[in-house]
Scaffold this active site. Structure first.
Site, mmCIF file in Angstrom:
data_model
loop_
_atom_site.group_PDB
_atom_site.id
_atom_site.type_symbol
_atom_site.label_atom_id
_atom_site.label_comp_id
_atom_site.label_asym_id
_atom_site.label_seq_id
_atom_site.Cartn_x
_atom_site.Cartn_y
_atom_site.Cartn_z
ATOM 1 N N ASP B 12 -3.276 -3.868 0.960
ATOM 2 C CA ASP B 12 -3.120 -3.673 -0.480
ATOM 3 C C ASP B 12 -4.520 -3.689 -1.074
ATOM 4 O O ASP B 12 -5.248 -4.670 -0.929
ATOM 5 C CB ASP B 12 -2.303 -4.812 -1.102
ATOM 6 C CG ASP B 12 -0.826 -4.716 -0.757
ATOM 7 O OD1 ASP B 12 -0.375 -3.637 -0.328
ATOM 8 O OD2 ASP B 12 -0.120 -5.729 -0.887
ATOM 9 N N ASP B 131 11.113 0.356 -2.857
ATOM 10 C CA ASP B 131 11.148 -1.088 -3.077
ATOM 11 C C ASP B 131 12.582 -1.432 -3.442
ATOM 12 O O ASP B 131 13.089 -0.966 -4.470
ATOM 13 C CB ASP B 131 10.204 -1.492 -4.217
ATOM 14 C CG ASP B 131 8.742 -1.243 -3.863
ATOM 15 O OD1 ASP B 131 8.413 -1.246 -2.659
ATOM 16 O OD2 ASP B 131 7.927 -1.049 -4.788
#
Lengths: 219, 257
Positions: B12, B131
């Protein structure tokens, strides 16, 4: 003088191919080009390819590169990668398009009916990831690469050769399919050597140093 | 022997640094992306995934430079996601050296983007990131919903149906993150992973919740994932990718060693 021309016909990521070649051949002049005259003058030619084969053939044509690629396939060290392998053949199921017809055979989609393992698990398409490459011939481009080494694949179509002669390697998914071909000055692979770590870099290094023997030079 | 299951370390990235959050918040610095990429490459990572979690567009171009730098040194597939809104974003990432581009929120806002990007660049480079969060509490009939905007916004869309739709529009792969599990280190949401994997024909990457090596094994064997993604177990040096692969091989999973 250009040592290695990477043919750019507007399809996808050519940076990986040029970076990997620069890494293994630091003294060579490597250019990514869509200029047919640069391709004609280059010592070696790489035809990569991603995406759909009909688009690739179309883009090759509108850029006036088809002739230069066909010529390179007859007279200098030539490396085809992925669609660059598939387009060498006569025709493809993908959009029912004619290929360059340099090698005998056709390009087929992995048949959904066959995509299960012996124990019944579903095999996904695209065939994506690291698979073993079983070398079927001895070839300078395999030098230093262990038989059954893993290379990175990502494709939904595969080449069905009508003759065993040009086959240089096979992989299993789940049936054996041709993943590399070799004929005279042509070497072409379904997998991505530029993304295949040490084994892939070795293959590219072998290509950068390869002096092919032409069939008509044989005495 | 055939196709190996993949291990994918995930980075990330924000403001040029690798960070790790818990349940999508509370970020912690984990280091320099190029350095970390090289380390995972040496350890035998099968691919790398970079998620640009930069909220503002000011820093967006940073990720392009990072990808260019990584792509010049690391010769394995690179996937990049975060903030991909139009076909031109896909082109810029591919030109920087990404092999696959992951589309998340924009796929929900404009599903045609997936079709356009796959139509132009090929399904092989279009990953749709989902997600998902369980929205009912009955575990014998679980239902998961798609969330967007880094997990902040509910869409009302069923996650399994959404994966099927993305496949039909041309996605080449699904990156499935369980928001319930992400950052918990309790393991993948195996029911979610299996439900999506069994419903589609394209490969699926399981993500969210890995805390130990058994979780990776479970993701493949019980979740039916084609690849497993993890971040923190690798970032802080608890396990190397090589250790993870050896462990998976010991449990009968085919890996690239």
């Amino acid at each position: 003088m250009t040592n290695i021309a990477i043919v750019d016909y507007g399809m996808g990521n050519l940076r990986s191919v040029s970076k990997a070649l620069e890494h293994v051949a630091p003294t060579a002049t490597i250019v990514v080009t869509s200029d047919p005259s640069v391709v004609k003058e280059a010592e070696r030619v790489v035809v990569p390819g991603q995406g759909a084969m009909p688009n690739c053939i179309h883009e090759l044509e509108i850029r006036g590169l088809r002739g230069a690629v066909q010529e390179a396939a007859t007279n200098k060290p030539f490396l085809g990668i992925c669609i660059g392998l598939q387009m060498l053949f006569e025709e493809s199921e993908e959009g029912n398009i004619k290929g360059l017809g340099i090698l005998p055979g056709r390009v087929l989609h992995f048949p959904s009916s066959a995509m299960t393992t012996p124990d019944g698990q579903k095999l996904k398409v695209p065939h994506m990831g690291w698979n073993q490459v079983h070398q079927t011939i001895d070839h300078p481009l395999w030098h230093g690469i262990a038989n059954d080494a893993r290379f990175y694949f990502v494709h939904s179509y595969y080449v069905e050769t009508t003759e065993s002669q040009p086959v240089a390697a096979r992989s299993d998914y789940p049936f054996p399919f041709t993943c590399a071909v070799a004929k005279d000055n042509i070497f072409a692979v379904q997998f991505h050597p530029e993304k295949s770590h040490v084994a892939g870099l070795m293959l590219l290094s072998n290509f950068a140093n390869w002096t092919p023997h032409f069939a008509d030079e044989a005495s | 022997m055939g196709l190996a299951k993949r291990i994918i370390p995930c980075l990330d990235v924000t403001n040029g640094r690798v960070v790790k959050g818990i349940n999508f918040i509370e970020l912690r610095d984990a280091g320099d992306p190029v350095e970390i990429s090289r380390r995972y490459d040496e350890q035998g990572a099968d691919e790398l995934t970079f998620l640009d979690i930069t909220a503002s567009s000011d820093n967006r171009d940073l990720i392009l430079h990072i990808i260019e730098e990584v792509a010049a040194q690391v010769f394995i597939p690179l996937t990049v996601g975060g903030g991909v809104r139009q076909v031109d974003d896909v082109r810029r990432l591919l030109n920087a050296g990404a092999d696959k581009v992951s589309i998340n929120t924009a796929a929900v806002q404009n599903p045609q983007l997936v079709a356009d990007a796959a139509g132009h660049y090929g399904a092989q480079c279009i990953v749709v990131a989902i997600d998902a969060k369980q929205v009912n509490k009955t575990d014998n009939m679980p239902r998961w919903e798609v969330f967007t905007h880094g997990g902040r916004k509910a869409t009302g869309i069923d996650a399994v149906e959404w994966a099927k739709k993305m496949q039909s529009l041309g996605a080449g792969e699904i990156l499935l993150t369980s928001m319930d599990k992400d950052g918990t280190r309790n393991g993948f949401d195996l029911a979610l992973t299996r439900a999506v994997s069994d419903a589609i024909d394209i490969p699926i990457i399981a993500s969210g919740g890995v805390g130990n090596l058994d979780h990776l094994v479970d993701g493949i064997l019980k979740g039916h994932a084609d690849a497993v993604l993890a971040a923190s177990i690798f970032h802080y040096g608890e396990y190397t990718v090589h250790q993870a692969k050896k462990y998976m091989a010991e449990h009968g999973i085919e890996v690239r060693l």
